[in-house]
Write an enzyme that holds these catalytic residues in place. Structure first.
Site, short mmCIF file in Angstrom:
data_model
loop_
_atom_site.label_atom_id
_atom_site.label_comp_id
_atom_site.label_asym_id
_atom_site.label_seq_id
_atom_site.Cartn_x
_atom_site.Cartn_y
_atom_site.Cartn_z
N ASN A 154 -14.27 -0.28 -6.98
CA ASN A 154 -15.28 0.56 -6.70
C ASN A 154 -15.93 1.16 -7.87
O ASN A 154 -16.69 2.30 -7.71
CB ASN A 154 -14.77 1.98 -5.83
CG ASN A 154 -14.11 1.50 -4.51
OD1 ASN A 154 -14.55 0.36 -3.86
ND2 ASN A 154 -13.12 2.26 -4.17
N SER B 284 -11.40 -1.25 -0.75
CA SER B 284 -9.96 -1.08 0.14
C SER B 284 -10.14 -1.36 1.56
O SER B 284 -9.18 -1.77 2.26
CB SER B 284 -9.36 0.36 -0.11
OG SER B 284 -8.64 0.32 -1.23
N ALA C 205 -7.67 -8.97 -8.29
CA ALA C 205 -8.90 -9.81 -7.36
C ALA C 205 -9.49 -10.85 -8.31
O ALA C 205 -9.77 -11.96 -7.70
CB ALA C 205 -9.78 -8.64 -7.15
N HIS D 194 -3.97 6.12 3.30
CA HIS D 194 -4.51 5.20 2.96
C HIS D 194 -3.98 3.58 3.77
O HIS D 194 -4.66 2.65 4.14
CB HIS D 194 -4.46 4.63 1.24
CG HIS D 194 -5.38 3.67 0.95
ND1 HIS D 194 -4.97 2.51 0.68
CD2 HIS D 194 -6.66 3.63 0.43
CE1 HIS D 194 -5.90 1.71 0.06
NE2 HIS D 194 -6.93 2.36 -0.09
N ASP E 253 0.61 -1.11 -0.05
CA ASP E 253 0.03 0.06 0.03
C ASP E 253 0.91 1.08 0.10
O ASP E 253 1.92 1.27 -0.65
CB ASP E 253 -0.67 -0.07 1.21
CG ASP E 253 -2.38 0.53 0.86
OD1 ASP E 253 -2.32 1.86 0.83
OD2 ASP E 253 -3.04 -0.22 0.79
#
Length: 579
Positions: free
Chosen positions: A289, A351, A299, A192, A160
Site C-alpha cells: 500500500n 490486503s 508478492a 484483519h 493472518d
C-alpha cells in the site's frame, strides 16, 4: 532445502510482543501459565532474537548454545533463539558476516525482515449485506456460482491474524493453527484475518456478507496478534500449509524489498513458493500500500500472483503499489466483509484485493480442466485458468498503472468476439485520474473527482499522504459543501504519526476537488412511494432521500409506453418506474 544447521538470525519484528509458545511445542517458558505469558513482556529486546531452521530439536538447541543463546520455541523445523547479546555482536563473534564467505559447515546469516499487514483504514458496521459488497458485480463471481462452482472441496489457507469464532465465516473453517502462543488461541483480536477470511469464503446463509468462494474450506494460520508478522511464524505457517495439502495460500502482508540486504532472505522465500508450486498450490500475495513501484515480498517472489487494488470507479487505488511486477489489479478500496467479534467492516488495502483473488482461484479450482494431483501439473492448470480470467485492462492513478483485471465470465475460456477484440486493444480505465500535491517534504495523492454513492454527502476516503519514509491516511477528510455538485475543496485531519510542524501545515491546505453526480442505473436500489392521490410522495436512491427538485417524471412512448424518473443534481440518469 537441507535445513540442518541453517540459521536465520532475525531482529524481532515487534518489541512489545513476547515469545509465547503453545504447549504442543518445545518452550523454555513451559512452566509459565498462559495468563503469565500473555501478560509478561518479551523475554528479550528486539535486538536479542534469532531464528533457526533445523531438522531436529537437538540441532536447534546445539546451535543456540553455540551462539550463547537459549532456544525458546521449536516447531515445524523452525526455532526461535533468545540471544545473550545484541544481534550484531553475536554475528560478529561468529565470524560469519558474509554469505560469500560461508562454507558447507558454516551458518548463513540473514538481516532483519519485517512483514506488515497491507490494510489502511476501517469503519466498523454491525449490520451487513451482500449489496454493500460492490466488488461482486465487478468480478462477476455470480457467473460461476450459477454454473455450480462455489469453491466446494477447495482448501484455502489464510496466513493472518486468526479468525473471529463468532463470525459467520467461522463455519467454513476446516483446520486452524495458532503460531503466536496467544492465550486466546485462534481468536482474532485485530479483525484483519476475519475480514480476509470473509472475502474468500463467507457462506450464503441469509445473513451478513458473501465470499467469492462461499463453500471453500478454510485453513487458518494465525501468525500475528498485531500489525506485524514475525518471519519464523510465517515460515511455520508455510510448512503447515504444505502439510495440509491446501490448494491456495493467501498472504495479505508484505515486506518492502529495499529492507532486504541479504539475498538469502529472498532465497528462503522463493524456496517455499517453489515448494508450493511443486505441490500444486497457488500462492497469492498483496502487492502493498505504499503507492510505489518498489517491489515487496512475498508478492515479488517466483510462482506468486501479486495483487494490486482498484477502487469502485475502476481506477487504480491511490494507495496501491504498481508496475509491471504486479500481476493483476482487483477491487480493494472500501471493501465490506466480516470483522472481529461477529461484526462487519469496510477496509481498504491490497490486503482486501488479495483474498478476493484467492477466492476466485478457489472457484477456478473446481473447473473440469483442473485435476487435484497435488503436483506441478495442477499448478500449471490453475495458472492457465488464471490467465483465462485475467483481462488486459490497464488501471491507472496519475502515472501509476497496473495491467490486468479479473473477469470471471471468461472462466470457461470461450469469450465473445467483443472480449477477444478487447484483449487485442487494451482499455485505460481512468475516469477520475489522481491528483498529486506537494506540501513540504510530503506528497498528497487523491482522485480529482468524487461522486455520491450511498450517503447524503460525497465522501473522499482514498487520500494518501507520503513522505519521510511514512505512508499514512488522514484521520478525517472534511469536504466543503459535500452535498452539492461542483468544484469545492477539502481539508485533512491527521494523527501524530507526522511531526507537529508538518501536520499543522498539511491541515491548513485547502485541496481542490470536484464533486460529480452519481449515474443511476437499473442496478441501483431506487424506490418510489406514492400518497393516497397516486402522486409521488418520496423517492430514494440507494437509501438516500431525494429532494423534489432533484427528480422529475417523464412519459416515454415507443414500442413500450411507461413513466420514468429523470434525475438532476446529486444524481443523473433515468430509470423506469414500476408502480
Amino acid at each position: 532445502m537441507n535445513k540442518k544447521y541453517l540459521l536465520v538470525l532475525l531482529i524481532s519484528l515487534v518489541s512489545t510482543m513476547h515469545i509465547a509458545t503453545p504447549s504442543t511445542i518445545y518452550a523454555a517458558n513451559a512452566s509459565k501459565t498462559h495468563d503469565e505469558l500473555e501478560a509478561s513482556p518479551s523475554t528479550s529486546s528486539s535486538d536479542y532474537e534469532a531464528v533457526i531452521l533445523a531438522d531436529t530439536l537437538e540441532d536447534a538447541e546445539r546451535t543456540a548454545e553455540n551462539y550463547g543463546g537459549t532456544l525458546t520455541s521449536y516447531e515445524y523445523g523452525v526455532g526461535v533463539i533468545a540471544l545473550s547479546k545484541p544481534y550484531t555482536e553475536a554475528v560478529s563473534e561468529s565470524g560469519d558476516m558474509s554469505i560469500s564467505s560461508i562454507e558447507d559447515s558454516a551458518v548463513p546469516i540473514l538481516p532483519q525482515v519485517q512483514f506488515t499487514l497491507t490494510t489502511l483504514s476501517s469503519s466498523e458496521i454491525t449490520d451487513g449485506d451482500y449489496k454493500k459488497q460492490w466488488h461482486h458485480p465487478v468480478i462477476h463471481d455470480n457467473t460461476m456460482w450459477n454454473d455450480g462452482l462455489t469453491g466446494d472441496g477447495t482448501k484455502v489457507c489464510i496466513i493472518d491474524t486468526g479468525i473471529s469464532t463468532t463470525s459467520e465465516v467461522y463455519s467454513q473453517v476446516a483446520g486452524e493453527k495458532d503460531f503466536t502462543g496467544s492465550y486466546y488461541g485462534i481468536e482474532d483480536s485485530i479483525g484483519h484475518g476475519t475480514h480476509v477470511a470473509g472475502l474468500v469464503a463467507a457462506p450464503v446463509d441469509g445473513q451478513g456478507t458473501v465470499g467469492t468462494a462461499p463453500e471453500a474450506e478454510l485453513y487458518i494460520a494465525k501468525v500475528s496478534n498485531g500489525t506485524n508478522l514475525e518471519f519464523a511464524r510465517v515460515i511455520r505457517a508455510w510448512e503447515w500449509a504444505l502439510e495440509n495439502n491446501v490448494d491456495v495460500v493467501n498472504m495479505s502482508f508484505s515486506l518492502n524489498g529495499s529492507a532486504i540486504n541479504n539475498p538469502a532472505v529472498v532465497s528462503i522465500m522463493n524456496d517455499y513458493m517453489t515448494k508450493f508450486k511443486d505441490n500444486g498450490i497457488v500462492a497469492v500475495a498483496a502487492a502493498g500500500n505504499e503507492g510505489s513501484s518498489g517491489v515487496t515480498f512475498p508478492a515479488y517472489c517466483e510462482n506468486v500472483i501479486s495483487v494490486g487494488a482498484t477502487d469502485s470507479d475502476n481506477n487504480l487505488a491511490t494507495f496501491s503499489n504498481y508496475g509491471d511486477w504486479v500481476d493483476i489489479a482487483v477491487p480493494g478500496n472500501g471493501i465490506y466483509s466480516t470483522y472481529k467479534d461477529g461484526t462487519y467492516s469496510y477496509l481498504d488495502g491490497t490486503s482486501m484485493a488479495s483474498p478476493i483473488m484467492a477466492g476466485a482461484l478457489a472457484l477456478l479450482h473446481g473447473t473440469e480442466s483442473v485435476h487435484d494431483t497435488n503436483d506441478a501439473s495442477e499448478y500449471e492448470e490453475m495458472m492457465e485458468r488464471f490467465n483465462t480470467v485475467k483481462t488486459s485492462d490497464t488501471y491507472t492513478c496519475n502515472t501509476h498503472t497496473v495491467t490486468g483485471g479479473l473477469d470471471l465470465t471468461r472462466y470457461n475460456g470461450t469469450g465473445t468476439e467483443e472480449e477477444k477484440e478487447k484483449e487485442e486493444t487494451p482499455v485505460v480505465l481512468n475516469e477520475y485520474p489522481c491528483v498529486t500535491v506537494n506540501v513540504g517534504d510530503y506528497t498528497v495523492t487523491y482522485p480529482e473527482k468524487i461522486t455520491f454513492t450511498d450517503s447524503k454527502k460525497a465522501k473522499l476516503t482514498n487520500v494518501i499522504i507520503s513522505g519521510n519514509g511514512l505512508t499514512v491516511t488522514p484521520k478525517k477528510v472534511v469536504v466543503k459543501k459535500a452535498a452539492k455538485v461542483g468544484q469545492t475543496t477539502f481539508k485533512v485531519k491527521l494523527d501524530k504519526s507526522i511531526d507537529k510542524e508538518t501536520r499543522k501545515a498539511l491541515q491548513k491546505v485547502k485541496f481542490p476537488v470536484e464533486i460529480v453526480a452519481y449515474e443511476v442505473s437499473d442496478t441501483d436500489n431506487v424506490t418510489v412511494k406514492y400518497n393516497s392521490k397516486g402522486t409521488i410522495k418520496k423517492v430514494t436512491v440507494n437509501g438516500i432521500k431525494l429532494k423534489k427538485n432533484e427528480y422529475k417524471t417523464v412519459s416515454v412512448t415507443g414500442t413500450e409506453n411507461y413513466e420514468a424518473l429523470v434525475f438532476d443534481g446529486r444524481f443523473n440518469g433515468r430509470v423506469k418506474i414500476n408502480k
